[in-house]
Design a protein around this motif. Structure first.
Motif, mmCIF file in Angstrom:
data_model
loop_
_atom_site.group_PDB
_atom_site.id
_atom_site.type_symbol
_atom_site.label_atom_id
_atom_site.label_comp_id
_atom_site.label_asym_id
_atom_site.label_seq_id
_atom_site.Cartn_x
_atom_site.Cartn_y
_atom_site.Cartn_z
ATOM 1 N N PHE A 37 0.895 -1.186 -0.013
ATOM 2 C CA PHE A 37 0.128 0.017 0.261
ATOM 3 C C PHE A 37 0.753 1.296 0.245
ATOM 4 C CE2 PHE A 37 -3.782 -2.576 1.155
ATOM 5 C CZ PHE A 37 -4.797 -1.710 0.287
ATOM 6 N N LYS A 38 2.193 1.257 0.436
ATOM 7 C CA LYS A 38 3.142 2.242 0.474
ATOM 8 C C LYS A 38 3.727 2.534 -0.885
ATOM 9 C CE LYS A 38 4.352 1.979 5.404
ATOM 10 N NZ LYS A 38 5.478 1.706 6.009
ATOM 11 N N THR A 39 3.331 1.462 -1.796
ATOM 12 C CA THR A 39 4.052 1.482 -3.407
ATOM 13 C C THR A 39 2.773 2.170 -3.971
ATOM 14 O OG1 THR A 39 5.545 -0.311 -2.594
ATOM 15 C CG2 THR A 39 5.360 0.486 -4.931
ATOM 16 N N PRO A 40 2.873 3.239 -5.039
ATOM 17 C CA PRO A 40 1.856 3.920 -5.657
ATOM 18 C C PRO A 40 1.200 2.905 -6.695
ATOM 19 C CG PRO A 40 3.911 5.328 -5.306
ATOM 20 C CD PRO A 40 4.026 3.999 -4.982
ATOM 21 N N ASP A 41 2.124 2.097 -7.553
ATOM 22 C CA ASP A 41 1.374 1.460 -8.511
ATOM 23 C C ASP A 41 0.795 0.120 -7.983
ATOM 24 O OD1 ASP A 41 4.034 0.675 -7.867
ATOM 25 O OD2 ASP A 41 4.620 -0.078 -9.502
ATOM 26 N N ARG A 87 -0.276 0.051 -4.936
ATOM 27 C CA ARG A 87 -1.670 0.416 -4.304
ATOM 28 C C ARG A 87 -2.791 0.612 -5.268
ATOM 29 N NH1 ARG A 87 0.339 4.397 -1.631
ATOM 30 N NH2 ARG A 87 -0.286 5.839 -3.123
ATOM 31 N N LYS A 88 -2.531 1.202 -6.556
ATOM 32 C CA LYS A 88 -3.441 1.115 -7.144
ATOM 33 C C LYS A 88 -4.204 -0.250 -7.735
ATOM 34 C CE LYS A 88 -2.027 5.508 -9.542
ATOM 35 N NZ LYS A 88 -1.274 6.013 -10.607
ATOM 36 N N LYS A 89 -3.152 -1.144 -8.095
ATOM 37 C CA LYS A 89 -3.551 -2.599 -8.391
ATOM 38 C C LYS A 89 -4.542 -3.256 -7.231
ATOM 39 C CE LYS A 89 0.122 -3.803 -11.446
ATOM 40 N NZ LYS A 89 1.095 -4.816 -11.831
ATOM 41 N N ARG A 132 10.583 -3.850 -7.296
ATOM 42 C CA ARG A 132 10.421 -2.268 -7.043
ATOM 43 C C ARG A 132 11.631 -1.798 -5.966
ATOM 44 N NH1 ARG A 132 6.163 -4.417 -9.015
ATOM 45 N NH2 ARG A 132 4.507 -2.946 -10.359
#
Length: 437
Positions: free
Chosen positions: A9-13, A15-17, A430
């Motif tokens: 959830f701290k990783t933007p992409d 979190r979008k997934k 990542r």
């Protein structure tokens, strides 16, 4: 596991997934509560209250649909047609040379097989939807309910066709949602939807056991079931992760001035190589005689024998047949899904060999020997896990859909482990730290 989700959830992409996957899950769960046209919703709810978990022949399919089958909603068939189509195509790949050639073509062949799976899913959805509508019209969907015959008030041809079309369209939407999760979300879409369907039935099943309990107002039975579930989850995780590693050595080869090969690796053979497929096959096969007896109007001896011996989950003949079928299908599925001759030929082609075993036919025979040896404990494990609901019937007077039953716990743990592995692998990609900092 919780740490992996927090980092995701701290990783933007990522979190979008994850949010996209959660959105698709919400849409799927909403669809499981939308009734199809032509159904009397009040009578359906009355029959569900009368059934009280005694869902008979439709218990397994209702579990896979997240409880939508018995409520006769637009997603009543759930992902069962797609699962059945996938299994059929996988079995036909061994029999039909054209499908086997497509499988070897790589991504293009896999896309073609996926397209065939979609077509077969639609055909099976039409067939199963017609059967479900006919069952609802005749009143046999809820045996023992006084208003079971009034679930479909208008039994005209137009209404029946409309209901079948709605169910088929609902199955296509579920298939589309699953593919959206696979392409733009996290994990395998169909597995995620199956996970959600089964997990959605847990709270009501656990609370029903608490209400039926007599010790300390049912809390003793409730706590015992939770404890048994945790032990089963630990056992399933241990066995699902267990594997026999066959060492493989690749010889060095000189191509021009460069040296290739000379590496060591292994072939992982899982103890439970067949997964949950044998349990589904055995359950489906045992439902066939009971289904034939239910729709038969005769009162012959064979119908009475089937009704007495093959429809009760705690009957010794049913238990023995269920266990033996699981063991048989475990060996059958492993035999068609893992080809030792093909593996041995590929190893020989690229200069690989098992230390102490000659390349070619001796390697294939050795792999077959090891696979048969580890399939025995895997098949016995599947049989014992699948019999937990039967022991629950005797011990807690629970329903056939015991929340920590064999099929449900195998699917939930398997999908959970696979999803967590995918999240961790994407996090490693990542957050990779190179040699230079």
């Amino acid at each position: 596991m919780l740490t992996a989700f927090a980092r995701a959830f701290k990783t933007p992409d990522l979190r979008k997934k994850l949010l996209f996957t959660l959105g698709i899950i919400v849409v799927y769960r909403v669809g499981t509560h939308v009734p199809i046209p032509g159904i009397d919703y009040k009578n359906v709810q009355t029959c569900i209250d009368v059934a009280k978990g005694n869902q008979g022949l439709f218990g397994l399919v209702n579990m896979f649909s997240g409880g939508a089958l018995l409520q006769v909603t637009i997603f009543a068939l759930g992902i069962m047609p797609y699962i059945t189509a996938s299994i059929i195509l996988q079995l036909l790949t061994v029999v039909i040379p054209r499908l086997e050639a497509l499988k070897k073509e790589g991504q293009a062949g896999t896309a073609k097989i996926t397209q065939y799976t979609r077509y077969l899913t639609v055909a099976l959805a039409i067939l199963q939807g017609t059967g479900l509508v006919a069952t609802a019209r005749s009143g046999t969907l809820f045996s023992g309910c006084p208003v079971a015959g009034q679930i479909v008030p208008d039994q005209s041809i137009f209404t029946t066709i409309t209901m079948v079309i709605c169910m088929t369209a609902g199955t296509c939407v579920v298939m589309w949602l699953g593919e959206l999760i696979t392409d733009r979300g996290i994990g395998n879409g169909m597995s995620i939807l199956m996970f959600i369907s089964i997990a959605a039935t847990f709270p009501s099943a656990l609370w029903a056991i608490k209400k039926q309990g007599t010790l300390a107002d049912g809390w003793i039975e409730f706590g015992t079931v939770i404890l048994v579930g945790l032990v089963m989850v630990g056992l399933v995780v241990f066995v699902e992760q267990a594997q026999r590693r066959i060492p493989v050595q690749y010889a060095k080869r000189m191509i021009g001035r460069r040296s290739y090969g000379g590496t060591s690796t292994y072939i992982p053979l899982k103890v439970n190589q067949a997964g949950v497929i044998p349990v589904i096959f055995a359950s489906s096969l045992l439902y066939i005689p009971a289904l034939v007896a239910q729709f038969s109007n005769s009162d012959s001896g064979w119908k009475r024998w089937i009704t007495q011996n093959l429809t009760k989950g705690d009957h010794p003949i049913y238990i023995t047949s269920y266990f033996l079928l699981i063991v048989f299908f475990a060996f059958f599925y492993v035999a068609i899904s893992f080809n030792p001759e093909e593996v041995a030929d590929n190893m020989k082609k690229y200069g690989g060999f098992i230390p102490g075993i000659r390349a070619g036919r001796p390697t294939a025979e050795y792999l077959s020997y090891v696979l048969n040896r580890i399939t025995w404990p895997g098949s016995l494990y599947l049989g014992l896990i699948a019999l937990v609901p039967t022991m629950a019937l005797v011990g807690f007077n629970a329903s056939n859909n015991f929340p920590f039953g064999g099929t449900s716990i195998l699917i939930i743990v398997g999908v959970g482990l696979e999803t967590v592995k995918q999240i961790e692998s994407q996090l490693q990609q990542r957050n990779y730290e190179g040699f230079l900092r």
